[in-house]
Write a protein that holds these residues in place. Structure first.
Motif, PDB file in Angstrom:
ATOM      1  N   ASP A 192      -4.889  -3.049   6.204  1.00 59.19           N
ATOM      2  CA  ASP A 192      -4.183  -1.773   6.286  1.00 59.19           C
ATOM      3  C   ASP A 192      -5.142  -0.687   5.795  1.00 59.19           C
ATOM      4  O   ASP A 192      -5.308  -0.473   4.591  1.00 59.19           O
ATOM      5  N   ALA A 193      -5.780   0.004   6.737  1.00 63.75           N
ATOM      6  CA  ALA A 193      -6.856   0.935   6.383  1.00 63.75           C
ATOM      7  C   ALA A 193      -6.359   2.091   5.525  1.00 63.75           C
ATOM      8  O   ALA A 193      -7.002   2.464   4.538  1.00 63.75           O
ATOM      9  N   GLY A 194      -5.222   2.670   5.880  1.00 62.29           N
ATOM     10  CA  GLY A 194      -4.712   3.813   5.133  1.00 62.29           C
ATOM     11  C   GLY A 194      -4.410   3.468   3.692  1.00 62.29           C
ATOM     12  O   GLY A 194      -4.784   4.203   2.763  1.00 62.29           O
ATOM     13  N   ARG A 195      -3.740   2.352   3.503  1.00 63.40           N
ATOM     14  CA  ARG A 195      -3.389   1.930   2.146  1.00 63.40           C
ATOM     15  C   ARG A 195      -4.640   1.599   1.337  1.00 63.40           C
ATOM     16  O   ARG A 195      -4.733   1.942   0.150  1.00 63.40           O
ATOM     17  N   THR A 196      -5.608   0.955   1.963  1.00 67.19           N
ATOM     18  CA  THR A 196      -6.826   0.565   1.255  1.00 67.19           C
ATOM     19  C   THR A 196      -7.633   1.784   0.840  1.00 67.19           C
ATOM     20  O   THR A 196      -8.160   1.862  -0.276  1.00 67.19           O
ATOM     21  N   SER A 251     -13.990   3.249  -2.727  1.00 68.25           N
ATOM     22  CA  SER A 251     -14.918   2.564  -1.839  1.00 68.25           C
ATOM     23  C   SER A 251     -14.310   1.232  -1.433  1.00 68.25           C
ATOM     24  O   SER A 251     -13.478   0.663  -2.150  1.00 68.25           O
ATOM     25  N   GLY A 252     -14.738   0.767  -0.245  1.00 69.16           N
ATOM     26  CA  GLY A 252     -14.175  -0.502   0.198  1.00 69.16           C
ATOM     27  C   GLY A 252     -14.534  -0.849   1.623  1.00 69.16           C
ATOM     28  O   GLY A 252     -15.478  -0.295   2.206  1.00 69.16           O
ATOM     29  N   ALA A 253     -13.757  -1.773   2.185  1.00 77.98           N
ATOM     30  CA  ALA A 253     -13.960  -2.239   3.561  1.00 77.98           C
ATOM     31  C   ALA A 253     -12.607  -2.366   4.238  1.00 77.98           C
ATOM     32  O   ALA A 253     -11.655  -2.879   3.647  1.00 77.98           O
TER      33      ALA A 253
END
Length: 469
Positions: free
Chosen positions: A252-256, A262-264
């Protein structure tokens, strides 16, 4: 360089449990100048007593005598439960207890990337090592895969040097005995019900054991967590007691992105790395990653985690891309074995809990003949009823938990019980039709019928090979 928090030279050390990690820990402590005694409840492996004696290490087998307690501290194998009498006696005598992972870390000159979680930790750790190895030769360092993955950490620290990378897979059992363990990069794949029999049915106690992976990290260390996992998300949303830099991965890109700076993430069919103040970096398209032997949304999540850990370790994007594209999966984890008369056969023996079985069922397209069962781990079988009903055309149940499987799913799908794995494969192939998948995903531990999940998976593949002759 990680350093020992206590004096080892001249110390009296008891090692409880004489399998691979116990023997490795004993040899390491002796090399560091300790007086070591090894105690094994069962029988010593042939040759180990001689090996220990050569190094000046006394050992006993067939039970733990009082000599165990004549120690400054003990190193305990992960298979020894906290409720074992020997553990109770150690606590009563206020003797410190450490795991082999903890003891090995005291002498590790390499950077440590530690991976824990209920599911995906072996695949993720293996993938991190593969990515780092792609870059290692050109950069002049070496990569070591150790820990719960099968190679004792203690057996390899003597070969490591500053600048090398140790990728350490760590189970909750091993983390129970970690007090000073401090990985440079700690990664948590997820937390779902597993091993609850060891933790009195308590998810809280199980999760707390996992959280020990970051308890000694410092501000310049990195903690990577799965933003899709509700337990981890709740634990880390307010950053309470979190000292290291936090990064996240998630489908879930938005939540992440909202969860960490920073992240993937997966976006537009791509695995993408993001970092505050920097441009996003596309790593690899989903279609180039998910192939036979490495399929399913959970493996996308594993790839995100591995890419993020490698990036945090300074591995360039080119190596991350190459290694991800070349990766073909891990043995016994949704491993493609063969095709028999149009039936795809998959070995997922590493599925030792129901969540891993769920992931395997979700990853397979088309109808499934499911072989499941083993030693029950107090899982909630009801949670998978709808998934089993929608994906499985035949259930073959075996092992101690066979009745739990047939009782939970027998009204939804045709189900039979097998007395052995060989019979289960025969029944499964008998029923499977062209275009379906024979999936061996036990959802239970292996110890009712096999030495471990590797033994179980190897037997499944051997039986299939005989079927193709």
């Amino acid at each position: 360089m990680h350093t020992a928090p206590l004096q080892i030279e001249g110390a009296r050390v008891s090692v409880i449990g004489a399998r691979r990690s116990g023997i490795a820990a004993a040899l390491l402590m002796r090399e560091q100048g300790a007086s070591v005694f090894v105690s094994e409840r069962g029988a010593l492996v042939p040759g180990d007593r001689e090996l220990l004696a050569e190094k000046g290490i006394d050992a006993e087998q067939g039970g733990h005598t009082g000599r165990v307690y004549d120690a400054d501290f003990c190193i305990v194998s992960p298979g020894v439960p906290l409720t074992a009498p020997v553990m109770q006696f150690l606590r009563a005598r206020d003797i410190a207890v450490y795991s082999e992972i903890e003891a090995a870390s005291w002498f590790c000159p390499a950077r440590i990337i530690a991976v824990t979680g209920t599911d995906g930790k072996t695949t993720t750790a293996t993938l991190i090592a593969a990515i780092c190895a792609d870059h290692a030769l050109a950069a002049g360092y070496r990569v070591f895969s150790v820990g719960n993955i099968g190679v004792p950490f203690s057996s390899m620290v003597g070969s490591m040097a500053s600048g090398d990378i140790a990728v350490v897979e760590v189970s909750s059992y091993q983390l129970e005995g970690c007090t000073w363990f401090r990985p440079d990069i700690a990664l948590m794949t997820n937390i779902t019900p597993d091993h609850l029999d060891r933790y009195d049915g308590s998810m809280r106690l199980y999760a707390e054991a996992k959280y020990r992976i970051f308890s000694r990290q410092r501000q310049d260390d990195t903690l990577i967590v799965n933003a899709d996992d509700p337990i981890l998300r709740q634990r880390f949303e307010e950053r309470l007691g979190v000292v290291p830099q936090l990064a996240a991965f998630g489908l879930d890109a938005g939540r992440t992105r909202a969860f960490a700076a920073s992240g993937a993430v997966t976006e537009g069919g791509w695995i993408t790395l993001f970092k505050s103040g920097s441009l996003d970096e596309r790593v690899i398209a989903h279609e180039d990653l998910l192939k036979r032997g490495f399929m399913g949304r959970h493996n996308l999540s594993n790839a995100l985690a591995a890419a993020l850990a490698a990036d945090a370790a300074g591995v360039p994007l080119s190596s991350i891309k190459r290694a991800l594209k070349a990766f073909g999966g891990v043995e016994h984890r949704q491993e493609y074995v063969c095709e028999i008369d149009g039936v795809i056969c998959i070995n997922d023996s590493k599925a030792t809990n129901l969540n891993a079985m769920r992931q395997a069922l979700e990853a397979v397209s088309g109808p499934v003949v499911l072989i499941a069962g083993g030693r029950d781990k107090d899982g909630d079988y009801r949670e998978l009823r709808d998934l089993v009903a929608s994906k499985v055309e035949m259930l073959v149940a075996l092992g101690e938990a066979a009745d739990r499987f047939t009782g939970a799913y027998g009204e939804s799908v045709p189900a039979v019980t097998a007395g052995s794995l060989r019979e289960a494969v025969r029944l499964g192939l008998q029923h499977a039709r062209r275009g379906s998948t024979l999936l061996f995903s036990p959802g239970c531990s292996s110890f009712d019928m096999f030495d471990n999940f590797e033994h179980r998976g190897a037997m499944f593949k051997s039986i299939l090979r005989e079927s193709t002759l």
